[in-house]
Scaffold this motif. Structure first.
Motif, PDB file in Angstrom:
ATOM      1  N   VAL A  75       0.883  -1.167   0.000  1.00 53.54           N
ATOM      2  CA  VAL A  75       0.000   0.000   0.000  1.00 53.54           C
ATOM      3  C   VAL A  75       0.920   1.215   0.000  1.00 53.54           C
ATOM      4  O   VAL A  75       2.116   1.102   0.248  1.00 53.54           O
ATOM      5  N   THR A  76       0.375   2.370  -0.270  1.00 49.00           N
ATOM      6  CA  THR A  76       1.211   3.556  -0.180  1.00 49.00           C
ATOM      7  C   THR A  76       1.504   3.842   1.288  1.00 49.00           C
ATOM      8  O   THR A  76       0.708   3.515   2.179  1.00 49.00           O
ATOM      9  N   LEU A  77       2.647   4.445   1.550  1.00 48.74           N
ATOM     10  CA  LEU A  77       2.990   4.808   2.921  1.00 48.74           C
ATOM     11  C   LEU A  77       1.960   5.784   3.466  1.00 48.74           C
ATOM     12  O   LEU A  77       1.597   5.719   4.650  1.00 48.74           O
ATOM     13  N   HIS A  78       1.485   6.670   2.616  1.00 48.76           N
ATOM     14  CA  HIS A  78       0.450   7.622   3.033  1.00 48.76           C
ATOM     15  C   HIS A  78      -0.794   6.887   3.531  1.00 48.76           C
ATOM     16  O   HIS A  78      -1.338   7.217   4.595  1.00 48.76           O
ATOM     17  N   GLU A  79      -1.222   5.895   2.777  1.00 51.95           N
ATOM     18  CA  GLU A  79      -2.410   5.139   3.173  1.00 51.95           C
ATOM     19  C   GLU A  79      -2.187   4.400   4.483  1.00 51.95           C
ATOM     20  O   GLU A  79      -3.067   4.358   5.361  1.00 51.95           O
ATOM     21  N   HIS A  80      -0.989   3.812   4.648  1.00 52.78           N
ATOM     22  CA  HIS A  80      -0.679   3.080   5.878  1.00 52.78           C
ATOM     23  C   HIS A  80      -0.721   4.003   7.094  1.00 52.78           C
ATOM     24  O   HIS A  80      -1.281   3.646   8.146  1.00 52.78           O
ATOM     25  N   ILE A  81      -0.148   5.184   6.960  1.00 57.35           N
ATOM     26  CA  ILE A  81      -0.116   6.124   8.085  1.00 57.35           C
ATOM     27  C   ILE A  81      -1.514   6.659   8.372  1.00 57.35           C
ATOM     28  O   ILE A  81      -1.900   6.832   9.538  1.00 57.35           O
TER      29      ILE A  81
END
Length: 276
Positions: A75-81
């Protein structure tokens, strides 16, 4: 030869991807518009991964071991955070003992998150196909040089001068060879890879891998840029002011050992997408 790259819905090691789909690194570079020598050097210094035909490298060491399952879907790091830390970059950074600025930068670069690690996109210079102006006129204007001249408002004499000088066609413009470092170079019908001279020079692609490693290990920022320019001058350029002109002139290309300078502004380089 494959006309397009196989799509992969999971993250794979780049070497595994090439073997599984019987894709050569040369074909991958052409299809993704990446400069092959730079891609080969990147492979030497980094373990690369591919997802959706884009290359990534592991930028963190959060986990003791990094193992990809057969169905590793990032997943994108943005989505994970957003999902696990309420969008709080600092909280994520503190959790992993990392610098919040690094995390913020990684998010802005569309980093991936997989197997508890951050993967960043590889920065490999874009490459552009370059052919002779003669072959371009043959394919696009049915070998009618007069029609080519009419289309671009150039007299027939100018077009014939370009043809006689083995001028090249790249990104919608005419290019002329300005150096003779490679006496065997001849631009013809088969496309070659052109790379921006700026990227070639400051990427240290004229150096051996050992020389490049020494440069990046011991120098940063402006110091590195000055050193690379000096090393290129010592290797190729007789007059020091030549290199500055080549760097500053927009769209100057490096093609298989020689510098090609843009002669026309039929298609302004700034209007062309340089995404790989």
């Amino acid at each position: 030869m494959l006309t397009e790259l196989p799509a992969v819905p999971v993250l794979m090691e780049f070497t595994d991807y090439l073997k599984k789909h019987r894709v050569s690194i040369e074909h991958f570079a052409i299809m993704t518009k990446l400069y092959l020598p730079a891609l080969q050097r990147t492979m030497h210094f980094n373990r690369l991964y591919v997802f959706d035909s884009r290359l990534y490298y592991k930028a963190t060491q959060y986990s003791p071991s990094f193992k990809l399952g057969k169905k590793a879907v990032p997943v994108t790091l943005h989505e994970h955070i957003q999902t696990n830390y309420g969008g709080d970059l600092v909280d994520f950074a503190n959790k992993h003992g990392d610098n919040p600025i690094f995390v913020e930068t990684s998010v802005s670069l569309a980093a991936l998150w997989v197997a508890r690690e951050v993967l960043l996109p590889c920065r490999v210079p874009s490459a552009y196909p370059i052919v002779s102006i003669q072959s371009h006129i043959e394919s696009a204007f049915s070998d009618n040089a007069t029609e080519f001249g009419r289309r671009y408002k150039k007299p027939q004499q100018q077009v014939h001068r370009w043809k006689s000088k083995n001028a090249a066609w790249c990104l919608g413009n005419v290019y002329l060879r300005r150096t003779e470092f490679n006496p065997e170079l001849h631009i013809g019908k088969t496309p070659r890879q052109a790379v921006l001279f700026h990227d070639y020079l400051y990427g240290g692609l004229f150096l051996s891998e050992d020389e490049w490693f020494d440069v990046i290990k011991n120098n940063t920022g402006k110091t590195r840029s000055r050193l690379l320019k000096r090393m290129f001058k010592e290797k190729y350029i007789r007059y020091s002011n030549q290199i500055d002109r080549y760097i500053n002139y927009p769209g100057t290309m490096w093609v298989d050992g020689d510098i090609y300078k843009k002669q026309t502004d039929f298609t302004p380089f700034s209007s062309i997408s340089t995404d790989a």
